[in-house]
Motif scaffolding. Structure first.
Motif, PDB file in Angstrom:
ATOM      1  N   CYS A  29     105.992 -53.199 -40.829  1.00  0.00           N
ATOM      2  CA  CYS A  29     105.599 -52.912 -42.207  1.00  0.00           C
ATOM      3  C   CYS A  29     105.678 -54.219 -43.012  1.00  0.00           C
ATOM      4  CB  CYS A  29     106.542 -51.860 -42.804  1.00  0.00           C
ATOM      5  SG  CYS A  29     106.321 -51.636 -44.580  1.00  0.00           S
TER       6      CYS A  29
ATOM      7  N   CYS B  32     109.567 -47.067 -46.681  1.00  0.00           N
ATOM      8  CA  CYS B  32     109.854 -47.807 -47.912  1.00  0.00           C
ATOM      9  C   CYS B  32     109.079 -47.273 -49.116  1.00  0.00           C
ATOM     10  CB  CYS B  32     109.607 -49.300 -47.710  1.00  0.00           C
ATOM     11  SG  CYS B  32     107.937 -49.758 -47.287  1.00  0.00           S
TER      12      CYS B  32
ATOM     13  N   CYS C 246     108.802 -53.861 -45.525  1.00  0.00           N
ATOM     14  CA  CYS C 246     110.208 -53.594 -45.187  1.00  0.00           C
ATOM     15  C   CYS C 246     110.592 -53.991 -43.770  1.00  0.00           C
ATOM     16  CB  CYS C 246     110.557 -52.133 -45.452  1.00  0.00           C
ATOM     17  SG  CYS C 246     109.994 -50.996 -44.176  1.00  0.00           S
TER      18      CYS C 246
ATOM     19  N   CYS D 150     104.895 -48.690 -45.009  1.00  0.00           N
ATOM     20  CA  CYS D 150     105.241 -47.536 -44.171  1.00  0.00           C
ATOM     21  C   CYS D 150     105.917 -46.445 -45.000  1.00  0.00           C
ATOM     22  CB  CYS D 150     106.137 -47.981 -43.031  1.00  0.00           C
ATOM     23  SG  CYS D 150     107.841 -48.267 -43.516  1.00  0.00           S
TER      24      CYS D 150
HETATM   25 ZN   LIG Z   1     108.038 -50.159 -44.981  1.00  0.00          ZN
END
Ligand SMILES: [Zn+2]
Ligand SMILES: [Zn+2]
Length: 240
Positions: free
Chosen positions: A51, A67, A54, A64
């Motif tokens: 991601c 987060c 994150c 994603c």
């Molecule tokens: Zn994420």
């Protein structure tokens, strides 16, 4: 004047090395605390398949589901996935109390590109009772080694929380919500990083971020040595 003392220290250090030779925390071979092959096998938590916001394992280009639910935390950067040698390092520092691992871990964190730039950094605090039990805060040790600019005030853990290991995402949020308090001058306009050894769901960092935002911080990112990915669609609690 200092000569005899430093000679004595050298002698003691060498004697300890002979009696307790150093071993790699991951594979046990004699030598450095993290041997070159084990270091090479650690899985970076950066780049493709992650991601962008994150660092968790995620196949798509957009943020994603892990987060998307954060209100106060802007993102996470981490050096490695929480597995293999990276997990051994985290556990070695935190549970086996091998303090010499802090500089080994920080040397990888300092090279990380932060998801966003930051002005000052806080270590995720431990509750005083846990600090007494453990004798040190591993996040603080990492931050000290990193040498990043210290924040003007103090972030404290004002409520004792249960360990997050084995808890589901929602339980983790409830467990740490309101557990932190910031004391110090306003953080108006500052961009802030919170440093920890492991970031799993981000619940702890989010709770810190809520408090730091309330104190005026413009943005808050979490920076960890390890990123523990978990399946947001699974009902099984994250492992770390
Ligand atoms: Zn994420
Ligand atoms: Zn090794």
């Amino acid at each position: 004047m200092n000569e005899p003392r430093s000679a004595w220290r050298t002698f003691v250090t060498r004697a300890v090395d002979v009696l307790y030779p150093r071993r790699c925390v991951a594979c046990g071979r004699f030598g450095p605390l993290l041997c070159v092959p084990c270091e090479a096998r650690m899985q970076p938590a950066t780049g493709a398949g992650r991601c962008p916001n994150c660092s968790a394992r995620w196949g798509a280009a957009l943020n994603c589901p892990r987060c998307l639910g954060w209100q106060a935390l802007d993102g996470v950067s981490a050096a490695f996935e929480m597995e293999g040698a990276a997990r051994r390092l985290v556990h070695g520092l935190k549970y086996r109390r091998v303090r010499e691992l802090a500089p080994v871990m920080a040397a990888h964190m300092v090279k990380l590109p932060a998801v966003r730039p930051f002005d000052v950094a806080f270590a995720v605090p431990l509750h005083p009772s846990r600090l007494r039990d453990r004798g040190f805060n591993q996040a603080e040790m990492l931050l000290r080694e990193l040498g990043w600019p210290a924040a003007p005030g103090t972030l404290r853990r004002v409520r004792k929380t249960r360990t997050q290991v084995g808890q589901a995402v929602r339980e983790r949020r409830a467990n740490v919500s309101g557990a932190f308090a910031y004391e110090g001058p306003p953080l108006d306009g500052l961009t802030v990083a919170v440093v920890d050894d492991v970031v799993t769901t981000g619940a702890t960092a989010e709770a810190c971020a809520e408090e730091l935002r309330a104190a005026g911080a413009r943005s808050v990112v979490a920076i960890g040595f390890a990123r523990a990915s978990y399946d947001p669609a699974s009902s099984a609690p994250p492992r770390d």
